[in-house]
Design a protein around this motif. Structure first.
Motif, mmCIF file in Angstrom:
data_model
loop_
_atom_site.group_PDB
_atom_site.id
_atom_site.type_symbol
_atom_site.label_atom_id
_atom_site.label_comp_id
_atom_site.label_asym_id
_atom_site.label_seq_id
_atom_site.Cartn_x
_atom_site.Cartn_y
_atom_site.Cartn_z
ATOM 1 N N LEU A 43 49.446 44.431 54.036
ATOM 2 C CA LEU A 43 48.811 44.841 52.791
ATOM 3 C C LEU A 43 49.436 44.099 51.612
ATOM 4 C CD1 LEU A 43 46.808 46.691 51.332
ATOM 5 C CD2 LEU A 43 48.613 48.426 51.242
ATOM 6 N N LYS A 44 50.757 43.998 51.600
ATOM 7 C CA LYS A 44 51.448 43.281 50.519
ATOM 8 C C LYS A 44 51.051 41.812 50.501
ATOM 9 C CE LYS A 44 55.553 46.190 50.193
ATOM 10 N NZ LYS A 44 57.011 46.260 50.413
ATOM 11 N N GLU A 45 50.976 41.191 51.674
ATOM 12 C CA GLU A 45 50.586 39.783 51.754
ATOM 13 C C GLU A 45 49.170 39.577 51.239
ATOM 14 O OE1 GLU A 45 51.148 38.378 55.745
ATOM 15 O OE2 GLU A 45 53.295 38.829 55.703
ATOM 16 N N ASN A 46 48.254 40.448 51.655
ATOM 17 C CA ASN A 46 46.865 40.342 51.214
ATOM 18 C C ASN A 46 46.743 40.570 49.712
ATOM 19 O OD1 ASN A 46 46.019 39.783 53.805
ATOM 20 N ND2 ASN A 46 45.447 41.886 54.261
ATOM 21 N N LEU A 47 47.494 41.531 49.185
ATOM 22 C CA LEU A 47 47.475 41.801 47.751
ATOM 23 C C LEU A 47 47.989 40.589 46.978
ATOM 24 C CD1 LEU A 47 46.918 43.854 45.530
ATOM 25 C CD2 LEU A 47 49.238 44.707 45.834
ATOM 26 N N PHE A 48 49.045 39.963 47.469
ATOM 27 C CA PHE A 48 49.580 38.766 46.828
ATOM 28 C C PHE A 48 48.534 37.655 46.791
ATOM 29 C CE2 PHE A 48 51.553 34.580 47.191
ATOM 30 C CZ PHE A 48 52.289 34.555 46.026
ATOM 31 N N ILE A 49 47.827 37.454 47.890
ATOM 32 C CA ILE A 49 46.807 36.405 47.962
ATOM 33 C C ILE A 49 45.686 36.682 46.964
ATOM 34 C CG2 ILE A 49 44.999 35.418 49.444
ATOM 35 C CD1 ILE A 49 47.031 35.751 51.787
ATOM 36 N N VAL A 50 45.252 37.939 46.874
ATOM 37 C CA VAL A 50 44.182 38.302 45.946
ATOM 38 C C VAL A 50 44.634 38.071 44.501
ATOM 39 C CG1 VAL A 50 42.845 40.243 45.033
ATOM 40 C CG2 VAL A 50 43.021 39.900 47.500
ATOM 41 N N ALA A 52 47.020 36.096 43.422
ATOM 42 C CA ALA A 52 47.175 34.652 43.201
ATOM 43 C C ALA A 52 45.817 33.988 42.976
ATOM 44 C CB ALA A 52 47.895 34.013 44.381
ATOM 45 N N ALA A 53 44.815 34.385 43.744
ATOM 46 C CA ALA A 53 43.475 33.823 43.586
ATOM 47 C C ALA A 53 42.897 34.173 42.219
ATOM 48 C CB ALA A 53 42.557 34.315 44.694
ATOM 49 N N ILE A 54 43.105 35.401 41.784
ATOM 50 C CA ILE A 54 42.612 35.823 40.470
ATOM 51 C C ILE A 54 43.289 35.016 39.365
ATOM 52 C CG2 ILE A 54 42.629 37.738 38.813
ATOM 53 C CD1 ILE A 54 42.145 39.610 41.249
ATOM 54 N N VAL A 55 44.596 34.804 39.497
ATOM 55 C CA VAL A 55 45.327 34.021 38.495
ATOM 56 C C VAL A 55 44.814 32.583 38.466
ATOM 57 C CG1 VAL A 55 47.589 33.040 37.933
ATOM 58 C CG2 VAL A 55 47.393 35.464 38.520
ATOM 59 N N VAL A 56 44.620 31.981 39.616
ATOM 60 C CA VAL A 56 44.124 30.599 39.673
ATOM 61 C C VAL A 56 42.727 30.511 39.052
ATOM 62 C CG1 VAL A 56 43.333 28.777 41.246
ATOM 63 C CG2 VAL A 56 45.540 29.905 41.620
ATOM 64 N N ILE A 57 41.863 31.460 39.363
ATOM 65 C CA ILE A 57 40.510 31.471 38.796
ATOM 66 C C ILE A 57 40.577 31.657 37.287
ATOM 67 C CG2 ILE A 57 38.356 32.784 38.693
ATOM 68 C CD1 ILE A 57 38.747 33.268 41.755
ATOM 69 N N ALA A 58 41.420 32.575 36.818
ATOM 70 C CA ALA A 58 41.554 32.825 35.383
ATOM 71 C C ALA A 58 42.044 31.570 34.660
ATOM 72 C CB ALA A 58 42.505 33.986 35.134
ATOM 73 N N ILE A 59 43.021 30.887 35.233
ATOM 74 C CA ILE A 59 43.531 29.660 34.618
ATOM 75 C C ILE A 59 42.421 28.596 34.593
ATOM 76 C CG2 ILE A 59 45.132 27.718 34.936
ATOM 77 C CD1 ILE A 59 47.194 29.818 35.924
ATOM 78 N N GLY A 60 41.671 28.497 35.669
ATOM 79 C CA GLY A 60 40.560 27.542 35.716
ATOM 80 C C GLY A 60 39.519 27.842 34.666
ATOM 81 N N VAL A 61 39.198 29.107 34.471
ATOM 82 C CA VAL A 61 38.197 29.501 33.460
ATOM 83 C C VAL A 61 38.724 29.199 32.064
ATOM 84 C CG1 VAL A 61 37.058 31.515 32.422
ATOM 85 C CG2 VAL A 61 37.053 31.220 34.894
ATOM 86 N N ILE A 62 39.995 29.498 31.829
ATOM 87 C CA ILE A 62 40.578 29.255 30.500
ATOM 88 C C ILE A 62 40.546 27.757 30.169
ATOM 89 C CG2 ILE A 62 42.771 29.261 29.218
ATOM 90 C CD1 ILE A 62 43.369 31.969 30.592
ATOM 91 N N PHE A 63 40.907 26.893 31.111
ATOM 92 C CA PHE A 63 40.918 25.475 30.856
ATOM 93 C C PHE A 63 39.520 24.862 30.825
ATOM 94 C CE2 PHE A 63 45.457 25.642 32.227
ATOM 95 C CZ PHE A 63 45.994 25.150 31.052
ATOM 96 N N TYR A 64 38.570 25.522 31.449
ATOM 97 C CA TYR A 64 37.188 25.011 31.458
ATOM 98 C C TYR A 64 36.551 25.166 30.088
ATOM 99 C CZ TYR A 64 32.319 24.342 32.757
ATOM 100 O OH TYR A 64 31.034 23.890 32.818
#
Length: 65
Positions: A43-50, A52-64
């Motif tokens: 559960l902890k591993e899956n939560l970390f992945i989710v 991390a994915a949200i952070v990467v998407i947010a950074i991509g949206v901000i820079f876009y």
């Protein structure tokens, strides 16, 4: 000096006690506890992945924009 030979055995996945070869746990208690720890770990591993994915998407949206 003669070497002592050990009977073929395994070790419990949780408490490391010697057990019959081919077995994974020394008791139902160890099996239940180990499975519970594995679920929490997964559960902890899956939560970390989710997250991390949200952070990467947010950074991509901000820079876009």
């Amino acid at each position: 000096m003669a070497t002592a030979s050990l009977v073929p055995h395994s070790h419990c996945k949780l408490c490391e006690e010697p057990i019959t070869e081919g077995e994974e746990y020394c008791s139902e208690k160890c099996k239940t506890e180990y499975e519970s720890k594995e679920k929490k770990s997964n559960l902890k591993e899956n939560l970390f992945i989710v997250v991390a994915a949200i952070v990467v998407i947010a950074i991509g949206v901000i820079f876009y924009f």
